[in-house]
Design an enzyme around this catalytic site. Structure first.
Site, PDB file in Angstrom:
ATOM      1  N   ASP A 133       0.883  -1.231  -0.081  1.00 35.25           N
ATOM      2  CA  ASP A 133       0.091  -0.063   0.109  1.00 35.25           C
ATOM      3  C   ASP A 133       0.867   1.279   0.000  1.00 35.25           C
ATOM      4  O   ASP A 133       1.803   1.159   0.797  1.00 35.25           O
ATOM      5  CB  ASP A 133      -0.877   0.052   1.331  1.00 35.25           C
ATOM      6  CG  ASP A 133      -2.087  -0.645   1.174  1.00 35.25           C
ATOM      7  OD1 ASP A 133      -2.823  -0.571   0.348  1.00 35.25           O
ATOM      8  OD2 ASP A 133      -2.756  -1.252   2.081  1.00 35.25           O
TER       9      ASP A 133
ATOM     10  N   GLU B 285     -13.310  -3.729  -1.621  1.00 30.84           N
ATOM     11  CA  GLU B 285     -13.748  -4.194  -0.713  1.00 30.84           C
ATOM     12  C   GLU B 285     -15.237  -3.661  -0.108  1.00 30.84           C
ATOM     13  O   GLU B 285     -15.605  -2.621  -0.604  1.00 30.84           O
ATOM     14  CB  GLU B 285     -12.525  -3.305   0.552  1.00 30.84           C
ATOM     15  CG  GLU B 285     -13.090  -3.502   1.939  1.00 30.84           C
ATOM     16  CD  GLU B 285     -12.134  -2.839   2.858  1.00 30.84           C
ATOM     17  OE1 GLU B 285     -10.816  -2.474   2.410  1.00 30.84           O
ATOM     18  OE2 GLU B 285     -12.243  -3.037   3.947  1.00 30.84           O
TER      19      GLU B 285
ATOM     20  N   GLU C  77      -5.540   3.900  -3.275  1.00 33.77           N
ATOM     21  CA  GLU C  77      -7.140   3.843  -2.958  1.00 33.77           C
ATOM     22  C   GLU C  77      -7.621   5.095  -3.788  1.00 33.77           C
ATOM     23  O   GLU C  77      -7.500   6.210  -3.543  1.00 33.77           O
ATOM     24  CB  GLU C  77      -7.428   4.172  -1.467  1.00 33.77           C
ATOM     25  CG  GLU C  77      -6.774   2.902  -0.749  1.00 33.77           C
ATOM     26  CD  GLU C  77      -7.416   2.888   0.819  1.00 33.77           C
ATOM     27  OE1 GLU C  77      -7.911   3.671   1.032  1.00 33.77           O
ATOM     28  OE2 GLU C  77      -6.855   1.982   1.695  1.00 33.77           O
TER      29      GLU C  77
ATOM     30  N   LYS D 297      -0.290  -0.439  -4.238  1.00 34.86           N
ATOM     31  CA  LYS D 297      -1.885  -0.366  -4.140  1.00 34.86           C
ATOM     32  C   LYS D 297      -2.026   1.167  -3.854  1.00 34.86           C
ATOM     33  O   LYS D 297      -1.571   1.470  -2.778  1.00 34.86           O
ATOM     34  CB  LYS D 297      -2.477  -1.412  -3.343  1.00 34.86           C
ATOM     35  CG  LYS D 297      -4.000  -1.356  -3.123  1.00 34.86           C
ATOM     36  CD  LYS D 297      -4.563  -2.529  -2.469  1.00 34.86           C
ATOM     37  CE  LYS D 297      -4.510  -2.723  -1.004  1.00 34.86           C
ATOM     38  NZ  LYS D 297      -5.023  -1.627  -0.341  1.00 34.86           N
TER      39      LYS D 297
HETATM   40  O1  KIV Z   1      -4.349  -2.618   3.964  1.00 37.34           O
HETATM   41  C1  KIV Z   1      -5.006  -3.390   4.035  1.00 37.34           C
HETATM   42  O2  KIV Z   1      -4.864  -4.584   4.662  1.00 37.34           O
HETATM   43  C2  KIV Z   1      -6.196  -3.635   2.947  1.00 37.34           C
HETATM   44  C3  KIV Z   1      -6.854  -4.970   2.899  1.00 37.34           C
HETATM   45  C4  KIV Z   1      -8.029  -4.544   3.920  1.00 37.34           C
HETATM   46  C5  KIV Z   1      -7.370  -5.175   1.485  1.00 37.34           C
HETATM   47  O3  KIV Z   1      -5.877  -2.778   2.113  1.00 37.34           O
END
Ligand code: KIV
Length: 276
Positions: free
Chosen positions: A92, A189, A122, A120
């Protein structure tokens, strides 16, 4: 210390996930934040690891993912990458670390150099330029849509998304906009199962679900949740694989193996873990 998985596997790449989508084989993903659990996930055969900013909550004890920094994500990605033998590592980019395209480049550079294979982020169609620039610079992007925890203050809580026709259509349009911009993977999600199925069937890239029904191409859960380590009430889509009678050894690695197996067999998630 060298981490040796007892079941070494061919590395999973984006091409593998695309092949899985084409053949209908499901793939498993778990969050992970350190080397020991990453080694156990390798041995269990888990396809992909998400170094999620959920570490803010489950590791750091924060009330949301917002305080997590790029330095935190780099540290945990390095720890996971040291033990990784085959899983695709997604990391992330944390809150406000990709608010501008130049921020996104710097943040993505840091986590990719730490060992991530995919970053990743958002959001929705507003990320199109960011997705394009990162992709053109060799950074595969997973776009996380639906309930996006970094926007919890906008949503006013962790709620199911895409419930009205208008919201569902907006979500579909967002998915198409980011895939047109080059997103390599989508993550949905807390989305009604039928909507997630429609989206999965309408895009060419692999779609991972959490609380999005059984028809997405892959599934992800937070590691602590599948081990029953809860600091708050578990969500509907969570299942404890540690205490499941099918985990005969009642071991952590057994829980990872059972999760992987149930995802592959489409035995998880069931309607009881989905928003219908
Ligand atoms: O940060 C995380 O664990 C996530 C999951 C909830 C998909 O983004």
């Amino acid at each position: 210390m060298t981490y040796l998985a007892d079941k070494p596997k061919v590395p999973i790449t984006l091409s593998t996930l695309n092949k899985y989508k084409a053949t209908g084989e499901k793939f498993s993903c778990l969050t992970c934040y350190d080397a020991s659990f990453a080694a156990s996930m390798q041995a269990a055969g888990v396809d992909s690891i998400l170094v999620g900013d959920s570490l803010g909550m489950v590791v750091q004890g924060q009330v949301s993912t917002l305080p997590v920094t790029v330095a935190d994500m780099v540290y945990h990605t390095e720890n996971v990458a040291r033990a990784n033998t085959h899983a695709l590592i997604m990391t992330d980019l944390p809150f406000m670390s990709y608010a501008t395209v130049s921020d996104a480049i710097a943040s993505a550079k840091a986590v990719m150099q730490a060992g991530a294979n995919v970053v990743k982020i958002e959001g929705g169609s507003e990320l199109s330029d960011t997705v394009k620039v990162l992709t053109n610079n060799g950074v595969p992007v997973c776009v996380h849509l639906g309930l996006t925890p970094q926007s919890v203050n906008v949503f006013g809580g962790y709620k199911v998304q895409g419930k009205t026709d208008e919201a569902a259509n907006r979500l579909i349009e967002d998915c198409h906009a980011v895939t047109a911009a080059g997103a390599a993977v989508l993550l949905l999600e807390c989305v009604p199962a039928e909507l997630a199925k429609t989206i999965t069937q309408s895009v060419d890239v692999p779609v991972i679900g959490i609380g999005a029904g059984v028809d997405t191409d892959g599934q992800v859960l937070v590691m602590h949740d599948i081990l029953g380590v809860y600091t708050r009430k578990p969500a509907k889509f969570v299942k404890n694989f540690l205490t499941d009678p099918k985990n005969a050894s009642r071991s952590i690695q057994g829980a990872f193996e059972l999760y992987h197996e149930e995802v592959k067999q489409k035995a998880f998630p069931t309607p009881a873990h989905s928003f219908l």
